[in-house]
Design a protein around this motif. Structure first.
Motif, PDB file in Angstrom:
ATOM      1  N   TRP A  49     -15.426   3.771   8.267  1.00  0.00           N
ATOM      2  CA  TRP A  49     -14.554   2.596   8.161  1.00  0.00           C
ATOM      3  C   TRP A  49     -14.465   1.838   9.483  1.00  0.00           C
ATOM      4  O   TRP A  49     -14.249   2.440  10.531  1.00  0.00           O
ATOM      5  CB  TRP A  49     -13.143   3.002   7.734  1.00  0.00           C
ATOM      6  CG  TRP A  49     -13.066   3.380   6.291  1.00  0.00           C
ATOM      7  CD1 TRP A  49     -12.825   4.637   5.778  1.00  0.00           C
ATOM      8  CD2 TRP A  49     -13.218   2.507   5.155  1.00  0.00           C
ATOM      9  NE1 TRP A  49     -12.835   4.585   4.408  1.00  0.00           N
ATOM     10  CE2 TRP A  49     -13.075   3.304   3.996  1.00  0.00           C
ATOM     11  CE3 TRP A  49     -13.484   1.149   5.002  1.00  0.00           C
ATOM     12  CZ2 TRP A  49     -13.175   2.774   2.702  1.00  0.00           C
ATOM     13  CZ3 TRP A  49     -13.580   0.624   3.722  1.00  0.00           C
ATOM     14  CH2 TRP A  49     -13.426   1.419   2.593  1.00  0.00           C
ATOM     15  N   ALA A  90     -16.126   7.231   5.193  1.00  0.00           N
ATOM     16  CA  ALA A  90     -15.403   6.945   3.948  1.00  0.00           C
ATOM     17  C   ALA A  90     -15.407   8.177   3.050  1.00  0.00           C
ATOM     18  O   ALA A  90     -16.366   8.941   3.035  1.00  0.00           O
ATOM     19  CB  ALA A  90     -16.067   5.770   3.234  1.00  0.00           C
ATOM     20  N   CYS A 124       0.815  -1.216   0.000  1.00  0.00           N
ATOM     21  CA  CYS A 124       0.000   0.000   0.000  1.00  0.00           C
ATOM     22  C   CYS A 124       0.852   1.271   0.000  1.00  0.00           C
ATOM     23  O   CYS A 124       0.365   2.349  -0.356  1.00  0.00           O
ATOM     24  CB  CYS A 124      -0.897   0.048   1.237  1.00  0.00           C
ATOM     25  SG  CYS A 124      -1.504  -1.549   1.820  1.00  0.00           S
ATOM     26  N   LEU A 133      -4.018   7.878   5.646  1.00  0.00           N
ATOM     27  CA  LEU A 133      -4.933   6.984   6.359  1.00  0.00           C
ATOM     28  C   LEU A 133      -4.963   7.208   7.881  1.00  0.00           C
ATOM     29  O   LEU A 133      -5.566   6.432   8.611  1.00  0.00           O
ATOM     30  CB  LEU A 133      -4.584   5.516   6.054  1.00  0.00           C
ATOM     31  CG  LEU A 133      -4.691   5.097   4.581  1.00  0.00           C
ATOM     32  CD1 LEU A 133      -4.272   3.633   4.405  1.00  0.00           C
ATOM     33  CD2 LEU A 133      -6.102   5.302   4.032  1.00  0.00           C
ATOM     34  N   LEU A 147      -2.874  -1.543  10.838  1.00  0.00           N
ATOM     35  CA  LEU A 147      -3.425  -0.206  10.585  1.00  0.00           C
ATOM     36  C   LEU A 147      -4.146   0.334  11.819  1.00  0.00           C
ATOM     37  O   LEU A 147      -4.046   1.527  12.126  1.00  0.00           O
ATOM     38  CB  LEU A 147      -4.406  -0.246   9.405  1.00  0.00           C
ATOM     39  CG  LEU A 147      -3.782  -0.245   8.014  1.00  0.00           C
ATOM     40  CD1 LEU A 147      -4.812  -0.620   6.954  1.00  0.00           C
ATOM     41  CD2 LEU A 147      -3.158   1.119   7.684  1.00  0.00           C
ATOM     42  N   TYR A 189     -11.638  12.504  -3.945  1.00  0.00           N
ATOM     43  CA  TYR A 189     -12.094  11.116  -4.100  1.00  0.00           C
ATOM     44  C   TYR A 189     -12.930  10.964  -5.371  1.00  0.00           C
ATOM     45  O   TYR A 189     -13.474  11.935  -5.902  1.00  0.00           O
ATOM     46  CB  TYR A 189     -12.970  10.724  -2.910  1.00  0.00           C
ATOM     47  CG  TYR A 189     -12.238  10.591  -1.597  1.00  0.00           C
ATOM     48  CD1 TYR A 189     -11.709   9.367  -1.201  1.00  0.00           C
ATOM     49  CD2 TYR A 189     -12.091  11.680  -0.750  1.00  0.00           C
ATOM     50  CE1 TYR A 189     -11.049   9.236   0.023  1.00  0.00           C
ATOM     51  CE2 TYR A 189     -11.431  11.558   0.467  1.00  0.00           C
ATOM     52  CZ  TYR A 189     -10.919  10.339   0.845  1.00  0.00           C
ATOM     53  OH  TYR A 189     -10.272  10.220   2.051  1.00  0.00           O
ATOM     54  N   SER A 190     -13.078   9.717  -5.801  1.00  0.00           N
ATOM     55  CA  SER A 190     -14.016   9.381  -6.866  1.00  0.00           C
ATOM     56  C   SER A 190     -15.431   9.629  -6.344  1.00  0.00           C
ATOM     57  O   SER A 190     -15.660   9.695  -5.126  1.00  0.00           O
ATOM     58  CB  SER A 190     -13.866   7.915  -7.239  1.00  0.00           C
ATOM     59  OG  SER A 190     -14.254   7.103  -6.139  1.00  0.00           O
ATOM     60  N   LEU A 247      -8.131   6.482  10.368  1.00  0.00           N
ATOM     61  CA  LEU A 247      -9.049   5.803   9.441  1.00  0.00           C
ATOM     62  C   LEU A 247     -10.261   5.190  10.135  1.00  0.00           C
ATOM     63  O   LEU A 247     -11.388   5.312   9.663  1.00  0.00           O
ATOM     64  CB  LEU A 247      -8.271   4.707   8.695  1.00  0.00           C
ATOM     65  CG  LEU A 247      -9.083   3.913   7.676  1.00  0.00           C
ATOM     66  CD1 LEU A 247      -9.476   4.794   6.503  1.00  0.00           C
ATOM     67  CD2 LEU A 247      -8.283   2.702   7.186  1.00  0.00           C
ATOM     68  N   LEU A 293     -16.573   6.968  -3.819  1.00  0.00           N
ATOM     69  CA  LEU A 293     -16.195   7.112  -2.414  1.00  0.00           C
ATOM     70  C   LEU A 293     -16.850   8.331  -1.771  1.00  0.00           C
ATOM     71  O   LEU A 293     -17.214   8.290  -0.598  1.00  0.00           O
ATOM     72  CB  LEU A 293     -14.672   7.142  -2.259  1.00  0.00           C
ATOM     73  CG  LEU A 293     -14.252   6.058  -1.270  1.00  0.00           C
ATOM     74  CD1 LEU A 293     -14.063   4.744  -1.966  1.00  0.00           C
ATOM     75  CD2 LEU A 293     -13.042   6.419  -0.500  1.00  0.00           C
ATOM     76  N   ARG A 323     -13.677  11.036   3.085  1.00  0.00           N
ATOM     77  CA  ARG A 323     -13.765  12.384   3.673  1.00  0.00           C
ATOM     78  C   ARG A 323     -12.419  12.959   4.123  1.00  0.00           C
ATOM     79  O   ARG A 323     -12.413  13.970   4.810  1.00  0.00           O
ATOM     80  CB  ARG A 323     -14.693  12.377   4.899  1.00  0.00           C
ATOM     81  CG  ARG A 323     -16.120  11.988   4.641  1.00  0.00           C
ATOM     82  CD  ARG A 323     -16.889  13.065   3.875  1.00  0.00           C
ATOM     83  NE  ARG A 323     -18.293  12.737   3.831  1.00  0.00           N
ATOM     84  CZ  ARG A 323     -18.799  11.784   3.038  1.00  0.00           C
ATOM     85  NH1 ARG A 323     -18.010  11.108   2.232  1.00  0.00           N
ATOM     86  NH2 ARG A 323     -20.089  11.526   3.054  1.00  0.00           N
TER      87      ARG A 323
HETATM   88  C1  HEC Z   1      -2.005   2.161  -6.755  1.00  0.00           C
HETATM   89  C2  HEC Z   1      -2.320   2.980  -5.601  1.00  0.00           C
HETATM   90  C3  HEC Z   1      -2.984   2.337  -4.404  1.00  0.00           C
HETATM   91  C4  HEC Z   1      -2.596   1.207  -3.706  1.00  0.00           C
HETATM   92  C5  HEC Z   1      -1.410   0.300  -3.996  1.00  0.00           C
HETATM   93  C6  HEC Z   1      -3.504   1.113  -2.588  1.00  0.00           C
HETATM   94  N1  HEC Z   1      -4.412   2.135  -2.618  1.00  0.00           N
HETATM   95 FE1  HEC Z   1      -5.879   2.522  -1.247  1.00  0.00          FE
HETATM   96  N2  HEC Z   1      -6.549   4.061  -2.369  1.00  0.00           N
HETATM   97  C7  HEC Z   1      -5.992   4.490  -3.560  1.00  0.00           C
HETATM   98  C8  HEC Z   1      -6.828   5.510  -4.138  1.00  0.00           C
HETATM   99  C9  HEC Z   1      -6.572   6.228  -5.451  1.00  0.00           C
HETATM  100  C10 HEC Z   1      -7.909   5.696  -3.250  1.00  0.00           C
HETATM  101  C11 HEC Z   1      -9.104   6.658  -3.427  1.00  0.00           C
HETATM  102  C12 HEC Z   1     -10.186   5.848  -4.139  1.00  0.00           C
HETATM  103  C13 HEC Z   1     -11.360   6.664  -4.665  1.00  0.00           C
HETATM  104  O1  HEC Z   1     -11.457   7.876  -4.409  1.00  0.00           O
HETATM  105  O2  HEC Z   1     -12.181   6.044  -5.344  1.00  0.00           O
HETATM  106  C14 HEC Z   1      -7.699   4.766  -2.141  1.00  0.00           C
HETATM  107  C15 HEC Z   1      -8.549   4.664  -1.043  1.00  0.00           C
HETATM  108  C16 HEC Z   1      -8.306   3.849   0.045  1.00  0.00           C
HETATM  109  C17 HEC Z   1      -9.115   3.820   1.243  1.00  0.00           C
HETATM  110  C18 HEC Z   1     -10.327   4.684   1.553  1.00  0.00           C
HETATM  111  C19 HEC Z   1      -9.874   5.860   2.407  1.00  0.00           C
HETATM  112  C20 HEC Z   1     -10.933   6.866   2.762  1.00  0.00           C
HETATM  113  O3  HEC Z   1     -10.542   7.954   3.221  1.00  0.00           O
HETATM  114  O4  HEC Z   1     -12.136   6.588   2.617  1.00  0.00           O
HETATM  115  C21 HEC Z   1      -8.542   2.885   2.078  1.00  0.00           C
HETATM  116  C22 HEC Z   1      -9.013   2.518   3.465  1.00  0.00           C
HETATM  117  C23 HEC Z   1      -7.400   2.329   1.385  1.00  0.00           C
HETATM  118  N3  HEC Z   1      -7.303   2.938   0.156  1.00  0.00           N
HETATM  119  C24 HEC Z   1      -6.558   1.371   1.907  1.00  0.00           C
HETATM  120  C25 HEC Z   1      -5.537   0.734   1.176  1.00  0.00           C
HETATM  121  C26 HEC Z   1      -4.737  -0.351   1.709  1.00  0.00           C
HETATM  122  C27 HEC Z   1      -4.822  -0.884   3.129  1.00  0.00           C
HETATM  123  C28 HEC Z   1      -3.898  -0.743   0.694  1.00  0.00           C
HETATM  124  C29 HEC Z   1      -2.914  -1.883   0.693  1.00  0.00           C
HETATM  125  C30 HEC Z   1      -3.366  -3.194   1.124  1.00  0.00           C
HETATM  126  C31 HEC Z   1      -4.137   0.147  -0.433  1.00  0.00           C
HETATM  127  N4  HEC Z   1      -5.154   1.000  -0.100  1.00  0.00           N
HETATM  128  C32 HEC Z   1      -3.446   0.111  -1.632  1.00  0.00           C
HETATM  129  C33 HEC Z   1      -4.837   4.019  -4.125  1.00  0.00           C
HETATM  130  C34 HEC Z   1      -4.141   2.891  -3.722  1.00  0.00           C
END
Ligand code: HEC
Length: 164
Positions: free
Chosen positions: A113, A94, A68, A86, A152, A102-103, A89, A106, A96
């Protein structure tokens, strides 16, 4: 003789120092990095988690989080990267985190969470919230997910009580 020249110079230095401090207080300083937990603190922190996370492997969780790290930071005040920071978290609604775009998927998600939701999200990010932009295949192994969620829970929260 000498002191009459030095004294005003000293006062000026002090005044400059004070005004520089005043300017700095406008910015919110990033929290200093936390020292790693000692093995004893890890044991206490993990035991304090709710089941099944109290059975998790902290070290494995840290290793799984390597997947991550390219996109996420976990420290207080840490930067947003490809994905949001994070810190705090668990219990956070979610989609925010401040300063992150965010998309729609989300932004429109209507939950906070917790371990369960994170477990579903990480098992398959695409199907959990269709249309999200986390370009990540997920963590297929149940135990790896349990461990990274436990890690986490410890690393994105203030240290208190038994493991300050
Ligand atoms: C290639 C990049 C990438 C990787 C690797 C990745 N993420 Fe993400 N993550 C994102 C993106 C981009 C978003 C925002 C998604 C959206 O807005 O749709 C996100 C969103 C999230 C969120 C939501 C946070 C919120 O504020 O609501 C969590 C929780 C999260 N990721 C956890 C993880 C964890 C744990 C891992 C590893 C196991 C991981 N991600 C791996 C790119 C990544």
């Amino acid at each position: 003789m000498k002191s009459s020249i030095l004294f005003p110079a000293l006062l000026t230095t002090l005044a400059l120092g004070v005004s520089a401090c005043g300017d700095d207080s406008a910015k919110v300083p990033a929290a200093p990095p936390r020292p790693p937990l000692t093995p004893e603190q890890v044991t206490l922190a993990m035991a304090a988690l709710p089941a099944p996370y109290d059975q998790a492997d902290y070290e494995n969780g840290r290793r799984v989080f390597a997947r991550c790290r390219a996109c996420h930071t976990v420290t207080e005040g840490g930067p947003n990267m490809t994905g949001p920071n994070l810190w705090g978290l668990f219990g956070r609604p979610a989609g925010r985190h401040e300063g992150y775009t965010y998309s729609k998927a989300l932004q429109e998600a209507d939950f906070a969470w917790d371990g369960d939701r994170l477990d579903h999200w990480l098992a398959n990010p695409r199907t959990f919230l269709p249309g999200n932009k986390m370009n990540f295949p997920g963590v297929p192994d149940d135990q790896d997910r349990r461990d990274v969620i436990a890690w986490l829970k410890v690393e994105t929260s203030p240290r208190q009580g038994a493991y300050p």
